[in-house]
Design a protein around this motif. Structure first.
Motif, PDB file in Angstrom:
ATOM      1  N   VAL A  75       0.861  -1.178   0.000  1.00 16.06           N
ATOM      2  CA  VAL A  75       0.000   0.000   0.000  1.00 16.06           C
ATOM      3  C   VAL A  75       0.896   1.225   0.000  1.00 16.06           C
ATOM      4  O   VAL A  75       1.669   1.447   0.924  1.00 16.06           O
ATOM      5  CB  VAL A  75      -0.919   0.020   1.236  1.00 16.06           C
ATOM      6  CG1 VAL A  75      -1.813   1.255   1.210  1.00 16.06           C
ATOM      7  CG2 VAL A  75      -1.780  -1.242   1.266  1.00 16.06           C
ATOM      8  N   THR A  76       0.817   2.009  -1.045  1.00 14.24           N
ATOM      9  CA  THR A  76       1.616   3.224  -1.172  1.00 14.24           C
ATOM     10  C   THR A  76       0.733   4.352  -1.663  1.00 14.24           C
ATOM     11  O   THR A  76      -0.438   4.148  -2.000  1.00 14.24           O
ATOM     12  CB  THR A  76       2.781   3.027  -2.170  1.00 14.24           C
ATOM     13  OG1 THR A  76       2.228   2.826  -3.490  1.00 14.24           O
ATOM     14  CG2 THR A  76       3.626   1.814  -1.786  1.00 14.24           C
ATOM     15  N   SER A  77       1.294   5.543  -1.722  1.00 15.88           N
ATOM     16  CA  SER A  77       0.527   6.674  -2.238  1.00 15.88           C
ATOM     17  C   SER A  77       0.158   6.458  -3.699  1.00 15.88           C
ATOM     18  O   SER A  77      -0.860   6.973  -4.172  1.00 15.88           O
ATOM     19  CB  SER A  77       1.334   7.966  -2.088  1.00 15.88           C
ATOM     20  OG  SER A  77       2.590   7.845  -2.757  1.00 15.88           O
ATOM     21  N   ALA A  78       0.978   5.675  -4.400  1.00 12.02           N
ATOM     22  CA  ALA A  78       0.672   5.387  -5.803  1.00 12.02           C
ATOM     23  C   ALA A  78      -0.296   4.211  -5.937  1.00 12.02           C
ATOM     24  O   ALA A  78      -0.839   3.969  -7.006  1.00 12.02           O
ATOM     25  CB  ALA A  78       1.961   5.081  -6.562  1.00 12.02           C
ATOM     26  N   ASN A  79      -0.484   3.472  -4.851  1.00 14.85           N
ATOM     27  CA  ASN A  79      -1.364   2.314  -4.878  1.00 14.85           C
ATOM     28  C   ASN A  79      -2.259   2.340  -3.632  1.00 14.85           C
ATOM     29  O   ASN A  79      -2.182   1.477  -2.771  1.00 14.85           O
ATOM     30  CB  ASN A  79      -0.540   1.015  -4.919  1.00 14.85           C
ATOM     31  CG  ASN A  79      -1.427  -0.216  -4.887  1.00 14.85           C
ATOM     32  OD1 ASN A  79      -2.437  -0.262  -5.572  1.00 14.85           O
ATOM     33  ND2 ASN A  79      -1.055  -1.205  -4.079  1.00 14.85           N
ATOM     34  N   PRO A  80      -3.102   3.365  -3.516  1.00 13.80           N
ATOM     35  CA  PRO A  80      -3.920   3.489  -2.298  1.00 13.80           C
ATOM     36  C   PRO A  80      -5.075   2.490  -2.298  1.00 13.80           C
ATOM     37  O   PRO A  80      -5.695   2.218  -3.314  1.00 13.80           O
ATOM     38  CB  PRO A  80      -4.426   4.928  -2.391  1.00 13.80           C
ATOM     39  CG  PRO A  80      -4.478   5.207  -3.868  1.00 13.80           C
ATOM     40  CD  PRO A  80      -3.344   4.442  -4.478  1.00 13.80           C
ATOM     41  N   VAL A  81      -5.345   1.936  -1.146  1.00 13.40           N
ATOM     42  CA  VAL A  81      -6.521   1.097  -0.930  1.00 13.40           C
ATOM     43  C   VAL A  81      -7.078   1.454   0.436  1.00 13.40           C
ATOM     44  O   VAL A  81      -6.444   2.148   1.223  1.00 13.40           O
ATOM     45  CB  VAL A  81      -6.189  -0.403  -0.997  1.00 13.40           C
ATOM     46  CG1 VAL A  81      -5.732  -0.813  -2.384  1.00 13.40           C
ATOM     47  CG2 VAL A  81      -5.118  -0.765   0.030  1.00 13.40           C
ATOM     48  N   ASP A  82      -8.272   0.951   0.723  1.00 13.17           N
ATOM     49  CA  ASP A  82      -8.907   1.274   1.998  1.00 13.17           C
ATOM     50  C   ASP A  82      -8.389   0.361   3.100  1.00 13.17           C
ATOM     51  O   ASP A  82      -9.148  -0.356   3.752  1.00 13.17           O
ATOM     52  CB  ASP A  82     -10.424   1.156   1.871  1.00 13.17           C
ATOM     53  CG  ASP A  82     -11.024   2.315   1.097  1.00 13.17           C
ATOM     54  OD1 ASP A  82     -10.306   3.311   0.909  1.00 13.17           O
ATOM     55  OD2 ASP A  82     -12.185   2.216   0.684  1.00 13.17           O
ATOM     56  N   MET A  83      -7.082   0.386   3.311  1.00  7.45           N
ATOM     57  CA  MET A  83      -6.453  -0.328   4.412  1.00  7.45           C
ATOM     58  C   MET A  83      -5.649   0.676   5.226  1.00  7.45           C
ATOM     59  O   MET A  83      -4.956   1.522   4.669  1.00  7.45           O
ATOM     60  CB  MET A  83      -5.514  -1.433   3.909  1.00  7.45           C
ATOM     61  CG  MET A  83      -6.182  -2.594   3.209  1.00  7.45           C
ATOM     62  SD  MET A  83      -4.967  -3.823   2.632  1.00  7.45           S
ATOM     63  CE  MET A  83      -4.401  -4.513   4.201  1.00  7.45           C
ATOM     64  N   THR A  84      -5.760   0.575   6.535  1.00  2.37           N
ATOM     65  CA  THR A  84      -4.951   1.421   7.405  1.00  2.37           C
ATOM     66  C   THR A  84      -4.147   0.581   8.384  1.00  2.37           C
ATOM     67  O   THR A  84      -3.491   1.124   9.280  1.00  2.37           O
ATOM     68  CB  THR A  84      -5.836   2.395   8.201  1.00  2.37           C
ATOM     69  OG1 THR A  84      -6.720   1.638   9.044  1.00  2.37           O
ATOM     70  CG2 THR A  84      -6.646   3.279   7.288  1.00  2.37           C
ATOM     71  N   CYS A  85      -4.211  -0.737   8.237  1.00  2.00           N
ATOM     72  CA  CYS A  85      -3.529  -1.633   9.158  1.00  2.00           C
ATOM     73  C   CYS A  85      -3.320  -2.958   8.442  1.00  2.00           C
ATOM     74  O   CYS A  85      -3.840  -3.177   7.355  1.00  2.00           O
ATOM     75  CB  CYS A  85      -4.353  -1.820  10.429  1.00  2.00           C
ATOM     76  SG  CYS A  85      -3.430  -2.412  11.864  1.00  2.00           S
ATOM     77  N   GLY A  86      -2.538  -3.847   9.058  1.00  2.35           N
ATOM     78  CA  GLY A  86      -2.240  -5.137   8.459  1.00  2.35           C
ATOM     79  C   GLY A  86      -0.800  -5.203   8.005  1.00  2.35           C
ATOM     80  O   GLY A  86      -0.091  -4.183   7.950  1.00  2.35           O
ATOM     81  N   GLU A  87      -0.338  -6.419   7.659  1.00  2.00           N
ATOM     82  CA  GLU A  87       1.053  -6.578   7.253  1.00  2.00           C
ATOM     83  C   GLU A  87       1.334  -5.771   5.995  1.00  2.00           C
ATOM     84  O   GLU A  87       0.655  -5.901   4.977  1.00  2.00           O
ATOM     85  CB  GLU A  87       1.396  -8.050   7.012  1.00  2.00           C
ATOM     86  CG  GLU A  87       2.868  -8.240   6.687  1.00  2.00           C
ATOM     87  CD  GLU A  87       3.296  -9.677   6.555  1.00  2.00           C
ATOM     88  OE1 GLU A  87       4.505  -9.910   6.365  1.00  2.00           O
ATOM     89  OE2 GLU A  87       2.437 -10.571   6.625  1.00  2.00           O
ATOM     90  N   GLY A  88       2.347  -4.924   6.072  1.00  2.00           N
ATOM     91  CA  GLY A  88       2.709  -4.072   4.956  1.00  2.00           C
ATOM     92  C   GLY A  88       2.030  -2.714   4.981  1.00  2.00           C
ATOM     93  O   GLY A  88       2.277  -1.881   4.115  1.00  2.00           O
ATOM     94  N   VAL A  89       1.168  -2.473   5.972  1.00  2.00           N
ATOM     95  CA  VAL A  89       0.430  -1.212   6.037  1.00  2.00           C
ATOM     96  C   VAL A  89       0.854  -0.473   7.309  1.00  2.00           C
ATOM     97  O   VAL A  89       0.177  -0.489   8.337  1.00  2.00           O
ATOM     98  CB  VAL A  89      -1.093  -1.437   6.017  1.00  2.00           C
ATOM     99  CG1 VAL A  89      -1.829  -0.101   5.841  1.00  2.00           C
ATOM    100  CG2 VAL A  89      -1.480  -2.389   4.892  1.00  2.00           C
ATOM    101  N   ASP A  90       2.011   0.158   7.245  1.00  2.00           N
ATOM    102  CA  ASP A  90       2.549   0.913   8.375  1.00  2.00           C
ATOM    103  C   ASP A  90       2.160   2.381   8.213  1.00  2.00           C
ATOM    104  O   ASP A  90       2.033   2.887   7.099  1.00  2.00           O
ATOM    105  CB  ASP A  90       4.074   0.776   8.419  1.00  2.00           C
ATOM    106  CG  ASP A  90       4.527  -0.668   8.340  1.00  2.00           C
ATOM    107  OD1 ASP A  90       3.870  -1.525   8.962  1.00  2.00           O
ATOM    108  OD2 ASP A  90       5.533  -0.948   7.648  1.00  2.00           O
ATOM    109  N   LEU A  91       1.965   3.055   9.326  1.00  2.00           N
ATOM    110  CA  LEU A  91       1.569   4.461   9.308  1.00  2.00           C
ATOM    111  C   LEU A  91       2.626   5.326   9.957  1.00  2.00           C
ATOM    112  O   LEU A  91       3.191   4.957  10.988  1.00  2.00           O
ATOM    113  CB  LEU A  91       0.253   4.663  10.059  1.00  2.00           C
ATOM    114  CG  LEU A  91      -1.006   4.000   9.503  1.00  2.00           C
ATOM    115  CD1 LEU A  91      -2.200   4.341  10.388  1.00  2.00           C
ATOM    116  CD2 LEU A  91      -1.271   4.431   8.075  1.00  2.00           C
ATOM    117  N   ALA A  92       2.869   6.490   9.380  1.00  7.60           N
ATOM    118  CA  ALA A  92       3.715   7.480  10.039  1.00  7.60           C
ATOM    119  C   ALA A  92       2.885   8.338  10.987  1.00  7.60           C
ATOM    120  O   ALA A  92       3.370   8.768  12.034  1.00  7.60           O
ATOM    121  CB  ALA A  92       4.401   8.371   9.002  1.00  7.60           C
TER     122      ALA A  92
END
Length: 764
Positions: free
Chosen positions: A511-528
């Motif tokens: 999940v990146t800014s170029a590949n946004p999806v409706d995920m905010t958590c989970g493996e690979g979905v880290d938040l600053a």
């Protein structure tokens, strides 16, 4: 039922000791067959295909078995999710599971020279990740229950489901700790504390073993300490930090009988865990006397090529370190070359093979080859009922300043708002299989509608999307709220994967800014940034501005940094990811049919800028930032009830002990001073005031107990304190009771304790 090959070989004799059977079988194996036993490179969903008549084994599976004249383990035969691409149209349901597993086992045993059965390894992150598998609340919710007995029962039920469908080995996250809530895998952790994680890990292993399932614990070791909360990133762990914080759960799991551990992606002291002999052999084998298997994480051995320069030497590096079984990599299939080139001794390979074979013997696979097995003992507990009980026990009342909870008297109209109010996918967490269409699952909206009195109208508006700043739905939601007597605002995050999710080679979401999806958590979905998304915060402010009483329910897989809510919300509940029936559990707590029992397993920060904020930091007397406090918004162990509870100071049976004789009793009187019953979690902490081998931590959880108190009732929580309670990590990284002065503290949370002084005098 499969028919055993009738031979006079000792390894076929069920009455012979396991060690002798392993020795006999190993002596008969070729180098190729040995390499096959330490490989787990095939995805299980590639081993079969669905046909009009059921399922058939693929040519790819048959070729894999033929390549090594056997198969060590097959991963994820029944896994279903967006990454595998398996769903109800082409996957294995509960009705088919045992039959397909039997077909796999039959082929392996009947078409190989020695007839060695295959281990069927399945993901059980919070229930079996398979079609029709019962989904439990995520581990962070389990941590919020502070209830090992309940979790043991749920683990036994999940294990029974797995075993009935032919699975042998459960891969379960248990060893990681939430030291940085920006990490997307926070939901897979029991919390931030080693003691709490250790007790729940024990419960997990005991429950699974009751069901006849072998457990491989993930991840060994220190993965929760990655820098910046970045998945699979480097760690800067000292040996002391590793031993004081990150090894307690692993040691507890090993002592409870775990069949294996999975080597983590992260490095320790410059080496990835899968190549770290200090961890996998010197600590795990030599010091802890662990006899189970070490499994690599997915493709972890392949990452070693960057160190060694080629796959053959990478395989030798991992095997020499103590990794027994690979996962999906291209390196372990080349172990025969490593042996032939002298990079690893065949005896070292034999040792790894022996551990894999011993597990197969202990599971009875040679003697009861049918994959389908009844779990030993009484395993008829309803997993869905246990899932709902765990959800209810995990719900944590963070604030009730407005006294709006429980909802009473019966309001005329309740407005239910927010992006997480009516979504099963967003309340069940990462690593879940597709849910059967038409299944009786309960969202928060469903739960409120069912629990509301008959004359109460429940209205609903989504209000905003899960992520982003689109405010177009806010006016409608505000109008719905303004017309109600109370608004329940269901916010938070989501780990729901979909067909649009892009995946890394190991199944982590990309999940990146170029590949946004409706995920905010989970493996690979880290938040600053740990704040709730812009649209959710705007919705909260707009609803609060109507003047209607507001209850915020956070459905989340990590502790979001919630704003200071007085004047905005009258009450705040954290429901974590409560599972498919979590909506009913939330409603029961909202209406007072159930008391809020959850306690925070992790500190809730004010902002990401103040991290780290875990409660058991080193006690250097730091005063805090100039622009905001350094303390958590809500402290570890915090959780309110619908009554008031008073604590007396702790009473010790002895005020002075020695390292040789540290036993004593701690009692604390607790009174329910309110008008409703309570199930109070009484917490025991130890705080070192002087002495010890290293700088002390502020305080450390060393026990907890539950008291059920009627209004006005008083009772004592009693703690038996021993060497395990008072022990600390010494200079040589062992555990011992060290002389000095301590405070033995008790209270309802880590920030509300009272203490009694205890002197540990030198034995001499």
């Amino acid at each position: 039922m499969l028919e055993l090959k009738v031979t006079d070989h000792l390894y076929r004799d069920p009455s012979a000791p396991v060690a002798e059977r392993v020795r006999d079988l190993l002596a008969r194996m070729t180098l190729t067959e040995k390499v096959g036993q330490v490989n787990q490179r095939m995805y299980g969903w590639d081993a079969y295909e669905r046909t009009a008549d059921g399922h058939r084994l693929t040519d790819a599976f048959r070729a894999e078995v033929a390549t090594y004249d056997g198969m060590g383990a097959l991963y994820g035969l029944q896994r279903a999710d967006a990454w595998s691409g398996v769903g109800f149209a082409d996957g294995i349901t509960a009705a088919d599971g045992a039959r397909v597993a039997d077909a796999v086992q039959r082929h392996v045993m009947e078409n190989t020279r020695l007839g060695i059965p295959v281990l069927l390894v399945e993901e059980v992150p919070h229930g079996h990740q398979a079609l029709d598998g019962t989904v439990l609340p995520v581990n962070l919710a389990v941590g919020a229950t502070w209830d090992p007995e309940l979790y043991e029962a749920a683990s036994a039920a999940a294990g029974a489901e797995l075993r009935a469908r032919g699975g042998h080995v459960a891969l379960v996250s248990a060893l990681d700790l939430v030291r940085d809530p920006r990490w997307g895998r926070a939901e897979e952790c029991f919390g931030e504390d080693p003691y709490l994680a250790a007790r729940l890990t024990e419960a997990l292993v005991r429950g699974m073993r009751t069901a006849g399932v072998a457990v491989v614990l993930k991840h060994f070791a220190g993965q929760g300490a990655t820098i910046g909360g970045r998945n699979s990133a480097a760690t800067e762990l000292s040996a002391r930090e590793l031993h004081e914080i990150h090894l307690a759960a692993a040691l507890a799991g090993v002592r409870a009988g775990a069949a294996g551990v999975m080597a983590a992606y992260n490095e320790f002291d410059g080496l990835p865990c899968v190549a770290n002999r200090t961890l996998l052999t010197e600590l795990l084998r030599d010091q802890w006397r662990f006899e189970g298997i070490v499994m690599a994480d997915g493709c972890a051995v392949d990452r070693l090529v960057r160190l060694t320069g080629d796959p053959v030497s990478a395989s030798a590096l991992a095997l020499n370190a103590g990794c027994d079984l690979s996962l999906w990599d291209a390196c372990y299939p080349r172990l025969a070359e490593a042996v032939e080139q002298g990079l690893v001794a065949e005896q070292t390979l034999d040792t790894a093979v022996a551990r894999v074979l011993a597990l197969k013997f202990r599971l009875g696979l040679f003697d009861e080859p049918s994959s389908h097995a009844e779990a030993p003992g009484d395993q008829r507990s309803d997993p869905s009922e246990l899932s709902e009980r765990m959800a209810r026990a995990s719900i944590t009342l963070l604030a009730n300043d407005g006294g709006v909870l429980p909802i009473a008297p019966a309001p005329r109209r309740i407005a239910v708002l927010g992006p997480n109010a009516d979504s099963i996918a967003q309340q069940i967490g990462d690593y879940t299989a597709p849910q059967r269409p038409g299944s009786h699952h309960v969202t928060v909206l469903d739960g409120i509608r069912s629990a509301a009195p008959p004359d109460t109208e429940v209205t609903y508006a989504r209000g905003c999307e899960l992520v982003g700043g689109d405010l177009s739905g806010v006016p409608e939601a505000t109008a719905v709220a303004a017309a109600a007597d109370i608004a329940v605002l269901v916010l938070g995050g989501s780990s729901a994967r979909s067909g649009d999710t892009v995946f890394d080679s190991n199944g982590a979401a990309v999940v990146t800014s170029a590949n946004p999806v409706d995920m905010t958590c989970g493996e690979g979905v880290d938040l600053a940034d740990l704040r709730l998304p812009e649209g959710q915060l705007a919705l909260m402010d707009a609803v609060a501005a109507t003047g209607v009483p507001v209850v915020v329910v956070l459905v989340q897989g990590r502790p979001h940094a919630v704003p200071d809510l007085p004047g905005t919300a009258g009450a705040v509940l954290s429901a974590w990811y409560p599972g498919p029936w979590g909506g009913r559990a939330v409603a029961d707590v909202l209406f007072g049919a159930a008391e809020p029992e959850g306690r925070l397993p992790v500190s809730v920060p004010r902002s990401a800028a103040q991290l780290p904020v875990f409660y058991n930091a080193k006690d250097h007397g730091y005063r805090g930032y100039v622009d905001q406090p350094a303390t958590a918004r809500y402290a570890f162990g915090h959780g309110l009830s619908y009554t008031t509870v008073g604590y007396a100071p702790p009473r010790l049976s002895r005020a002075r002990v020695t390292p040789d004789d540290p036993a004593l009793i701690c009692r604390v009187s607790v009174r329910n001073t309110g008008e409703r019953p309570v199930r109070e979690t009484v917490q025991l902490y130890v705080r070192r005031l002087s002495g010890g081998a290293s700088w002390p931590r502020i305080r450390e959880l060393r026990g907890f107990a539950r008291l059920e108190l009627r209004p006005g009732e008083e009772a004592d929580a009693v703690f038996e304190i021993d060497a395990d309670t008072l022990g600390s990590v010494t200079r040589d990284l062992g555990l011992a009771v060290e002389p000095g002065e301590l405070l033995v503290e008790t209270g309802p949370s880590s920030d509300r304790t009272q203490g009694a002084r205890l002197v540990i005098a030198s034995s001499g």
